[in-house]
Enzyme design. Sequence first.
Site, PDB file in Angstrom:
ATOM      1  N   GLY A  31       0.750  -1.245   0.053  1.00  0.00           N
ATOM      2  CA  GLY A  31       0.152  -0.049  -0.073  1.00  0.00           C
ATOM      3  C   GLY A  31       0.804   1.390   0.129  1.00  0.00           C
ATOM      4  N   GLU A  32       1.858   1.217   1.135  1.00  0.00           N
ATOM      5  CA  GLU A  32       2.480   2.454   1.011  1.00  0.00           C
ATOM      6  C   GLU A  32       4.050   2.118   1.062  1.00  0.00           C
ATOM      7  OE1 GLU A  32       1.719   1.789   5.525  1.00  0.00           O
ATOM      8  OE2 GLU A  32       1.211   1.031   3.433  1.00  0.00           O
ATOM      9  N   GLU A  33       4.442   1.252   0.662  1.00  0.00           N
ATOM     10  CA  GLU A  33       5.758   0.589   0.653  1.00  0.00           C
ATOM     11  C   GLU A  33       6.308   0.403  -0.699  1.00  0.00           C
ATOM     12  OE1 GLU A  33       5.924  -1.406   4.785  1.00  0.00           O
ATOM     13  OE2 GLU A  33       5.569  -2.945   3.068  1.00  0.00           O
TER      14      GLU A  33
END
Lengths: 101, 173
Positions: free
Chosen positions: A16-18
Amino acid sequence: MLESIRKSDLAARVGGEEFLILFDNGNPKVVYEIAQRIRQRVETTPIKTANADFFHVSISLGFCSVIPNNDTLEELLKRADDALYSAKKEGRNRVVSENIL
Amino acid sequence: MKIVLFISVLFGSLMSLYASDEERNLQAVFFSKSAKFIEWPQKNQEKFVITIIDDNPFENILEELYEDKQINSKHVEIRYAKKIEELSGSDIVYITVKNPDFMQEIIAYAQANSILSISPQRGFAQRGGIIQLGFVARRAHLIINHEASLASGIKISSSLLAIAAQVIQKDKK
């Protein structure tokens, strides 16, 4: 992020946010400096929302070296993730290497 | 020498910018779909409670999706929490917390109170969370910590375990 790496390196979103960057032929000290530049650039770049508001984000970064003929993909990602976990635990917005530089 | 650099964005609400609407919808639907394969210890409460702790990446999707639906023959209540105490009575907790120490506290609380813990965060299952939820090409990519679910008193059916990309089991000695 893409502007900070060479053509031979590989950058990808893995969650997701990596994000993950694989440096081919990397030197840990150079990678550390690149990671710091990415971190500083993200920290100082405002993001504009649909409402024309601006906000800032910060990132944590962790890295490790591939052990030739000894690393499975899972082990490699686990070690990089552990370094990232240390970066978060030490206060975020920083770069942490698995090894002492 | 090859070097791997892992980067994590540290502003929780940014998740909504990167996670597509489709991905959020799939995650939202996953709660009810997966519940069919999960057995909780008997709880004497009227509603099935799903709690989102910390940032809410779903906006109002969950309310719209579960307004008239039931899970395990119970109406669904969606809650939003910032503190551990607010998880009391939950059946599922969806964790978006970034602080690793707080994350660990939530995992421990969930395990002690038979709450199914779910998070999209990398390393979640390895750290004791029960389901690490991701999607690849519209298909659920699950890492299930079966040892953690058993320690929570939560039974996960073999059907769900079978579709997991990875199942973490207790080491056989």
